[in-house]
Design a protein around this motif. Sequence first.
Motif, PDB file in Angstrom:
ATOM      1  N   ASP B   1       0.846  -1.185   0.000  1.00  0.00           N
ATOM      2  CA  ASP B   1       0.000   0.000   0.000  1.00  0.00           C
ATOM      3  C   ASP B   1       0.892   1.249   0.000  1.00  0.00           C
ATOM      4  OD1 ASP B   1      -2.790   1.169   2.042  1.00  0.00           O
ATOM      5  OD2 ASP B   1      -2.378   1.252  -0.107  1.00  0.00           O
ATOM      6  N   VAL B   2       0.595   2.147  -0.913  1.00  0.00           N
ATOM      7  CA  VAL B   2       1.429   3.341  -1.049  1.00  0.00           C
ATOM      8  C   VAL B   2       1.256   4.254   0.157  1.00  0.00           C
ATOM      9  CG1 VAL B   2       1.380   3.250  -3.528  1.00  0.00           C
ATOM     10  CG2 VAL B   2      -0.365   4.542  -2.327  1.00  0.00           C
ATOM     11  N   LYS B   3       2.324   4.965   0.485  1.00  0.00           N
ATOM     12  CA  LYS B   3       2.230   5.798   1.676  1.00  0.00           C
ATOM     13  C   LYS B   3       3.036   7.081   1.557  1.00  0.00           C
ATOM     14  CE  LYS B   3       0.808   3.682   5.847  1.00  0.00           C
ATOM     15  NZ  LYS B   3       1.159   2.589   6.709  1.00  0.00           N
ATOM     16  N   VAL B   4       2.366   8.169   1.984  1.00  0.00           N
ATOM     17  CA  VAL B   4       3.040   9.431   2.211  1.00  0.00           C
ATOM     18  C   VAL B   4       2.784   9.781   3.663  1.00  0.00           C
ATOM     19  CG1 VAL B   4       3.212  11.856   1.574  1.00  0.00           C
ATOM     20  CG2 VAL B   4       2.651  10.164  -0.174  1.00  0.00           C
ATOM     21  N   THR B   5       3.860   9.943   4.417  1.00  0.00           N
ATOM     22  CA  THR B   5       3.689  10.256   5.832  1.00  0.00           C
ATOM     23  C   THR B   5       4.278  11.625   6.131  1.00  0.00           C
ATOM     24  OG1 THR B   5       5.756   9.115   6.351  1.00  0.00           O
ATOM     25  CG2 THR B   5       3.729   7.839   6.529  1.00  0.00           C
ATOM     26  N   CYS B  23       8.277  15.238   5.307  1.00  0.00           N
ATOM     27  CA  CYS B  23       7.409  14.372   4.521  1.00  0.00           C
ATOM     28  C   CYS B  23       8.255  13.235   3.950  1.00  0.00           C
ATOM     29  CB  CYS B  23       6.785  15.174   3.378  1.00  0.00           C
ATOM     30  SG  CYS B  23       5.807  14.206   2.212  1.00  0.00           S
ATOM     31  N   VAL B  24       7.726  12.023   4.062  1.00  0.00           N
ATOM     32  CA  VAL B  24       8.427  10.856   3.542  1.00  0.00           C
ATOM     33  C   VAL B  24       7.476  10.023   2.697  1.00  0.00           C
ATOM     34  CG1 VAL B  24       9.671   8.732   4.130  1.00  0.00           C
ATOM     35  CG2 VAL B  24       9.973  10.777   5.529  1.00  0.00           C
ATOM     36  N   GLN B  25       7.946   9.591   1.531  1.00  0.00           N
ATOM     37  CA  GLN B  25       7.142   8.707   0.676  1.00  0.00           C
ATOM     38  C   GLN B  25       7.931   7.426   0.400  1.00  0.00           C
ATOM     39  OE1 GLN B  25       7.998   8.135  -2.833  1.00  0.00           O
ATOM     40  NE2 GLN B  25       9.431   9.825  -3.226  1.00  0.00           N
ATOM     41  N   ASP B  26       7.155   6.337   0.259  1.00  0.00           N
ATOM     42  CA  ASP B  26       7.811   5.037   0.099  1.00  0.00           C
ATOM     43  C   ASP B  26       7.567   4.455  -1.287  1.00  0.00           C
ATOM     44  OD1 ASP B  26       5.389   2.939   1.907  1.00  0.00           O
ATOM     45  OD2 ASP B  26       5.176   4.266   0.180  1.00  0.00           O
ATOM     46  N   MET B  27       7.273   5.307  -2.266  1.00  0.00           N
ATOM     47  CA  MET B  27       6.901   4.830  -3.595  1.00  0.00           C
ATOM     48  C   MET B  27       7.963   5.114  -4.651  1.00  0.00           C
ATOM     49  SD  MET B  27       3.029   6.177  -3.210  1.00  0.00           S
ATOM     50  CE  MET B  27       3.568   7.543  -2.209  1.00  0.00           C
ATOM     51  N   ASP B  28       9.118   5.608  -4.234  1.00  0.00           N
ATOM     52  CA  ASP B  28      10.201   5.922  -5.166  1.00  0.00           C
ATOM     53  C   ASP B  28       9.780   6.958  -6.218  1.00  0.00           C
ATOM     54  OD1 ASP B  28      12.380   4.244  -7.512  1.00  0.00           O
ATOM     55  OD2 ASP B  28      12.919   5.485  -5.787  1.00  0.00           O
ATOM     56  N   HIS B  29       8.911   7.892  -5.815  1.00  0.00           N
ATOM     57  CA  HIS B  29       8.433   8.919  -6.732  1.00  0.00           C
ATOM     58  C   HIS B  29       9.487   9.993  -6.950  1.00  0.00           C
ATOM     59  CE1 HIS B  29       3.904   8.039  -5.873  1.00  0.00           C
ATOM     60  NE2 HIS B  29       4.439   7.183  -6.743  1.00  0.00           N
ATOM     61  N   GLU B  30       9.558  10.475  -8.191  1.00  0.00           N
ATOM     62  CA  GLU B  30      10.507  11.546  -8.500  1.00  0.00           C
ATOM     63  C   GLU B  30      10.014  12.894  -7.958  1.00  0.00           C
ATOM     64  OE1 GLU B  30      10.801   8.303 -11.466  1.00  0.00           O
ATOM     65  OE2 GLU B  30       9.128   9.578 -10.832  1.00  0.00           O
ATOM     66  N   ASN B  31       8.704  13.133  -8.099  1.00  0.00           N
ATOM     67  CA  ASN B  31       8.150  14.437  -7.762  1.00  0.00           C
ATOM     68  C   ASN B  31       7.555  14.466  -6.361  1.00  0.00           C
ATOM     69  OD1 ASN B  31       8.677  15.388 -10.366  1.00  0.00           O
ATOM     70  ND2 ASN B  31       6.711  14.658 -11.124  1.00  0.00           N
ATOM     71  N   LYS B  71      15.762  11.034  -2.004  1.00  0.00           N
ATOM     72  CA  LYS B  71      14.608  10.942  -2.891  1.00  0.00           C
ATOM     73  C   LYS B  71      13.298  10.800  -2.124  1.00  0.00           C
ATOM     74  CE  LYS B  71      13.163   8.597  -7.130  1.00  0.00           C
ATOM     75  NZ  LYS B  71      13.465   7.496  -8.080  1.00  0.00           N
ATOM     76  N   GLU B  72      13.313  10.085  -1.021  1.00  0.00           N
ATOM     77  CA  GLU B  72      12.073   9.795  -0.321  1.00  0.00           C
ATOM     78  C   GLU B  72      11.631  10.897   0.646  1.00  0.00           C
ATOM     79  OE1 GLU B  72      14.912   8.202  -0.001  1.00  0.00           O
ATOM     80  OE2 GLU B  72      15.386   7.798   2.128  1.00  0.00           O
ATOM     81  N   ARG B  73      12.454  11.880   0.875  1.00  0.00           N
ATOM     82  CA  ARG B  73      12.166  12.867   1.923  1.00  0.00           C
ATOM     83  C   ARG B  73      12.180  14.290   1.379  1.00  0.00           C
ATOM     84  NH1 ARG B  73      12.606  12.173   7.482  1.00  0.00           N
ATOM     85  NH2 ARG B  73      13.478  10.106   7.071  1.00  0.00           N
ATOM     86  N   PHE B  74      11.140  15.034   1.742  1.00  0.00           N
ATOM     87  CA  PHE B  74      11.010  16.431   1.287  1.00  0.00           C
ATOM     88  C   PHE B  74      10.582  17.266   2.479  1.00  0.00           C
ATOM     89  CE2 PHE B  74      10.977  19.720  -1.567  1.00  0.00           C
ATOM     90  CZ  PHE B  74       9.759  20.164  -2.063  1.00  0.00           C
ATOM     91  N   SER B  75      11.401  18.248   2.826  1.00  0.00           N
ATOM     92  CA  SER B  75      11.150  19.048   4.018  1.00  0.00           C
ATOM     93  C   SER B  75      10.721  20.454   3.640  1.00  0.00           C
ATOM     94  CB  SER B  75      12.412  19.122   4.880  1.00  0.00           C
ATOM     95  OG  SER B  75      12.827  17.825   5.250  1.00  0.00           O
ATOM     96  N   SER B  93       3.194  13.259  -3.354  1.00  0.00           N
ATOM     97  CA  SER B  93       4.234  12.758  -4.241  1.00  0.00           C
ATOM     98  C   SER B  93       3.598  12.109  -5.457  1.00  0.00           C
ATOM     99  CB  SER B  93       5.150  11.765  -3.517  1.00  0.00           C
ATOM    100  OG  SER B  93       4.496  10.527  -3.287  1.00  0.00           O
ATOM    101  N   ARG B  94       4.402  11.976  -6.505  1.00  0.00           N
ATOM    102  CA  ARG B  94       3.866  11.501  -7.771  1.00  0.00           C
ATOM    103  C   ARG B  94       5.017  11.043  -8.668  1.00  0.00           C
ATOM    104  NH1 ARG B  94       2.339  15.702 -11.510  1.00  0.00           N
ATOM    105  NH2 ARG B  94       1.502  14.758 -13.372  1.00  0.00           N
ATOM    106  N   THR B  95       4.728  10.014  -9.435  1.00  0.00           N
ATOM    107  CA  THR B  95       5.680   9.601 -10.454  1.00  0.00           C
ATOM    108  C   THR B  95       5.756  10.667 -11.528  1.00  0.00           C
ATOM    109  OG1 THR B  95       5.282   7.265 -10.090  1.00  0.00           O
ATOM    110  CG2 THR B  95       6.055   7.873 -12.263  1.00  0.00           C
ATOM    111  N   SER B  96       6.910  10.851 -12.109  1.00  0.00           N
ATOM    112  CA  SER B  96       7.069  11.802 -13.199  1.00  0.00           C
ATOM    113  C   SER B  96       6.283  11.330 -14.415  1.00  0.00           C
ATOM    114  CB  SER B  96       8.553  11.925 -13.545  1.00  0.00           C
ATOM    115  OG  SER B  96       8.736  12.868 -14.570  1.00  0.00           O
TER     116      SER B  96
END
Lengths: 110, 113
Positions: B1-5, B23-31, B71-75, B93-96
Amino acid sequence: QQPVQSPQAVILREGEDAVINCSSSKALYSVHWYRQKHGEAPVFLMILLKGGEQKGHEKISASFNEKKQQSSLYLTASQLSYSGTYFCGTGGPRDDKIIFGKGTRLHILP
Amino acid sequence: DVKVTQSSRYLVKRTGEKVFLECVQDMDHENMFWYRQDPGLGLRLIYFSYDVKMKEKGDIPEGYSVSREKKERFSLILESASTNQTSMYLCASRTSGRAYEQYFGPGTRLTVT
């Protein structure tokens, strides 16, 4: 610039239909629709792309008029679970960012 | 299950403090994106990042900065918090690519007193 959504709010009875509109002052390359329930994160409903491709839930339908730079979301036979705020977002040619509108609040009465 | 925390659901800070929202995402998203949500104003884009160490301003970047070292973290950083930055902050977050959905985190309700 944010796309413009209309109406700002609508109240329906269960079973009635609703249309939510989204218009942009810029050329549209993609339109994204999301629904947010109170206290929750927005959830994806549908993407419409320039050229006609669509991706989303089977029970949700939408239109995308490139010439008029508009999109509409159609909610038919509304259910109580449809209540929430609907956001449209528009993507430009680079598609990296989505700019969302101010939202349309939909309230379904039993 | 995809997650943005997001690091906090609720945060209370004083005027002038430096504030970090993680913010952390576990989906290997670029954006990755930071939005601010206020009643009647919808979702307004503050900053977004399309790759590690890459960022672009959104519509309302004033008073904010961002950092993306992994890649997984955006502050999101509020250098000197002000009362007009009291708001709900949503990370996404989102795939490019144009045809991909955006996943949102649960949000951080920030109050600056």
